[in-house]
Scaffold this motif. Structure first.
Motif, PDB file in Angstrom:
ATOM      1  N   LYS A 139      -7.985   5.139  -0.676  1.00 11.22           N
ATOM      2  CA  LYS A 139      -7.563   6.069  -0.032  1.00 11.22           C
ATOM      3  C   LYS A 139      -7.946   7.698  -0.510  1.00 11.22           C
ATOM      4  O   LYS A 139      -7.326   8.608   0.132  1.00 11.22           O
ATOM      5  N   THR A 140      -8.601   7.595  -1.561  1.00 13.92           N
ATOM      6  CA  THR A 140      -8.774   8.923  -2.205  1.00 13.92           C
ATOM      7  C   THR A 140      -9.699   9.770  -1.449  1.00 13.92           C
ATOM      8  O   THR A 140      -9.349  11.271  -1.367  1.00 13.92           O
ATOM      9  N   ALA A 190       0.028   3.372  -3.057  1.00 16.50           N
ATOM     10  CA  ALA A 190      -1.180   3.954  -2.940  1.00 16.50           C
ATOM     11  C   ALA A 190      -1.367   5.456  -2.024  1.00 16.50           C
ATOM     12  O   ALA A 190      -2.476   6.140  -2.204  1.00 16.50           O
ATOM     13  N   GLY A 211      -6.452  -0.037  -4.488  1.00 18.63           N
ATOM     14  CA  GLY A 211      -5.525   0.381  -3.279  1.00 18.63           C
ATOM     15  C   GLY A 211      -5.529   2.030  -3.273  1.00 18.63           C
ATOM     16  O   GLY A 211      -5.631   2.454  -2.274  1.00 18.63           O
ATOM     17  N   THR A 212      -5.278   2.597  -4.292  1.00 18.17           N
ATOM     18  CA  THR A 212      -5.233   4.078  -4.458  1.00 18.17           C
ATOM     19  C   THR A 212      -6.742   4.716  -4.295  1.00 18.17           C
ATOM     20  O   THR A 212      -6.939   5.803  -3.645  1.00 18.17           O
ATOM     21  N   ALA A 246      -7.782  -0.335  -9.441  1.00 22.47           N
ATOM     22  CA  ALA A 246      -7.149   0.661  -8.776  1.00 22.47           C
ATOM     23  C   ALA A 246      -7.480   0.768  -7.348  1.00 22.47           C
ATOM     24  O   ALA A 246      -7.581   1.812  -6.667  1.00 22.47           O
ATOM     25  N   GLY A 250       0.842  -1.278   0.065  1.00 24.57           N
ATOM     26  CA  GLY A 250       0.023  -0.014  -0.053  1.00 24.57           C
ATOM     27  C   GLY A 250       0.821   1.418  -0.024  1.00 24.57           C
ATOM     28  O   GLY A 250       0.209   2.175   0.107  1.00 24.57           O
ATOM     29  N   ALA A 276      -3.283   8.116 -11.319  1.00 24.43           N
ATOM     30  CA  ALA A 276      -2.735   6.867 -10.956  1.00 24.43           C
ATOM     31  C   ALA A 276      -3.347   5.530 -11.734  1.00 24.43           C
ATOM     32  O   ALA A 276      -2.674   4.919 -12.163  1.00 24.43           O
TER      33      ALA A 276
END
Length: 498
Positions: free
Chosen positions: A364-365, A273, A360-361, A358, A270, A406
């Motif tokens: 967390k956005t 991310a 993982g990214t 995507a 992670g 990303a």
């Protein structure tokens, strides 16, 4: 000379080694709030992609404010620490964009370093007096029994602990190991930044080698999350540091970025991310001096505000230097916007959704949006009572841009190192090599990348280009430059495709 015979299986011509990446969206500079004027000023001077000064301004602001306040998110309070990864080729003026925005911090560090020398002199004197008094008490205790030892214990209690050493003034490091970063957090400031305009040295250095990568990534993940730093070493005992904060901005060239982004450990842990990633389109070839402009007032205002925040005392324990930041709450409007945004991103992560590959990214956005909004809020007013709806909207716009980047860059990161080497060789052969044929010896002696000057790597790259149709093997004994060659290749240039 043997005649060249076209390969009938190559009638369609050579095919690309890597798929061309789609262009990204323009950087939403209008969402930078109070940072925008300085970002525009640096871009006006350098004519570099505006994302370069934008990333620098955001992370410098994060470093300045992260020790003062955490921000409310949908998952609880989180640090206002930001990690950024900016991808730009050599010559894109990364250093020129970074320097004016970090200049005031460097000056502040220099001033603090001078004061630190005086503090160290005073501490050495105090520590010597303390040690001498402690040694005297212990010596007296050894000479006596009973009451004298009881009195010695009382004297030691009255003497107290050893005077704490002054904190080192460093705020920014470039290539820290995990051990070095831990030591600096233990002995120095509780709020630090890893900033580098040539971060390939960090990503390819000791901290990220095969032996250290896992512990380095785990430590940086913990710092981004606001968790304590824990270090255990045989012989040294254990050390736990609470209340530390870390911001980061790594500027790297595309080749380094591809390798880093394709590293399974960086993805699986992670770590990747947690970064705000972008690769803006190049402006090389368009940066004419006639178009440049200066706005010294905007940069002066940025520096003044940075100095003001740096001068503000950090909320921390005087002995342990543990930060005790306040929580910056969200206004009702800011929270409503963040909830709406988080739900939209969550739905897009479902199978077949826009962000399904995507996760993982994307997951967390929403937190990134709150962190960015927190930084923008505190930069404008360090004592702001809450994040407003307007600032949250800006944070969401920026976070959405970074999520799009990303996703866009994810496919490029899957290109293997061997394909990358072959692509570099292909571009060199088509752009710089003057002859219609090439020999393995030419590549070993003159290739633009040092790795290609080693026989195994050169052979792999040649094989890849042959399979893709960019090189055609000539029959052994073919005359090339007046000599019969055991191994030679004809370069298939775009205008000569057969």
């Amino acid at each position: 000379m043997n005649a060249y015979k076209p390969n009938p299986h190559r009638a369609e011509g050579p095919h690309p080694l890597v798929r061309e990446m789609p262009s990204g969206l323009p950087y939403p500079v209008e969402a930078l709030g109070a940072l925008r004027k300085a970002v525009d000023a640096v871009q006006g001077m350098t004519l570099a992609p505006i994302a370069l000064p934008a990333q620098s301004a955001l992370t410098v602001a994060s470093l300045a404010v992260q020790g003062h306040a955490d921000v409310e998110t949908l998952g609880g309070k989180r640090p206002t620490s930001l990690f950024a990864l900016t991808i730009a080729q050599s010559g894109e003026r990364k250093s020129a964009c970074y320097a004016p925005l970090i200049a005031e911090l460097r000056e502040f560090e220099k001033e603090q370093a001078e004061a630190y020398q005086d503090e160290m002199t005073r501490w050495n004197n105090e520590q010597s007096i303390w040690k001498g008094e402690r040694d005297r008490i212990l010596a007296d205790a050894k000479k006596g029994k009973g009451e004298k030892r009881v009195a010695a214990r009382a004297d030691l209690d009255a003497l107290g602990s050893e005077p704490p050493a002054p904190a080192s003034p460093e705020r920014v490091v470039t290539e820290p190991t995990f051990e070095g970063l831990t030591r600096l957090f233990a002995e120095g400031q509780p709020s630090l930044g890893i900033f580098s305009d040539e971060a390939g040295q960090f990503l390819g250095g000791h901290a990220m080698n095969s032996d250290n990568r896992q512990k380095t990534l785990a430590a940086l993940n913990d710092l981004w999350q606001g968790n304590p730093i824990r270090r255990t070493r045989k012989g040294d005992g254990s050390l736990t540091l609470y209340g530390r904060r870390l911001a980061a901005h790594l500027m790297v060239q595309p080749g380094v970025a591809r390798t880093f982004m394709a590293d399974p450990m960086a993805a699986d842990t992670g770590f990747l991310a947690r970064f705000l990633v972008c690769e803006p389109p190049s402006t090389i070839g368009t940066r004419l001096h006639a178009h440049s402009r200066r706005d010294d007032r905007a940069l002066a205002e940025f520096s003044t505000n940075l100095r003001r925040i740096l001068m503000a005392p950090l909320p921390m324990d005087a002995t342990t230097r543990e930060l005790q930041p306040r929580v910056l709450p969200l206004s009702s409007r800011a929270r409503a916007l963040l909830v709406q945004f988080a739900d939209l991103v969550e739905q897009a992560q479902a199978p077949g959704g826009e962000f399904s590959h995507a996760g993982g990214t994307a997951s967390k956005t929403a937190e990134q949006a709150a962190r960015i909004a927190g930084v923008l809020t505190l930069w404008h007013d360090l004592h702001a009572p809450e994040v407003t709806g307007e600032t949250m909207a800006d944070g969401i716009e920026l976070a959405q841009f970074y999520l799009g980047e990303a996703v866009r860059l994810a496919d490029a990161a899957t290109v293997s190192a061997e394909i990358d080497m072959a692509e570099r060789l292909r571009l060199w052969l088509l752009g710089d090599w003057p002859e219609p044929e090439v020999l393995p010896g030419d590549i070993l002696q003159r290739a633009p990348v040092r790795a290609l000057r080693e026989r195994p790597a050169a052979k792999r790259a040649i094989t890849t280009l042959v399979e893709a149709g960019w090189l055609v093997p000539l029959e052994p004994g073919t005359d090339v430059r007046g000599t019969a060659r055991k191994e030679a290749y004809r370069i298939v240039r775009p205008s000569h495709v057969v």
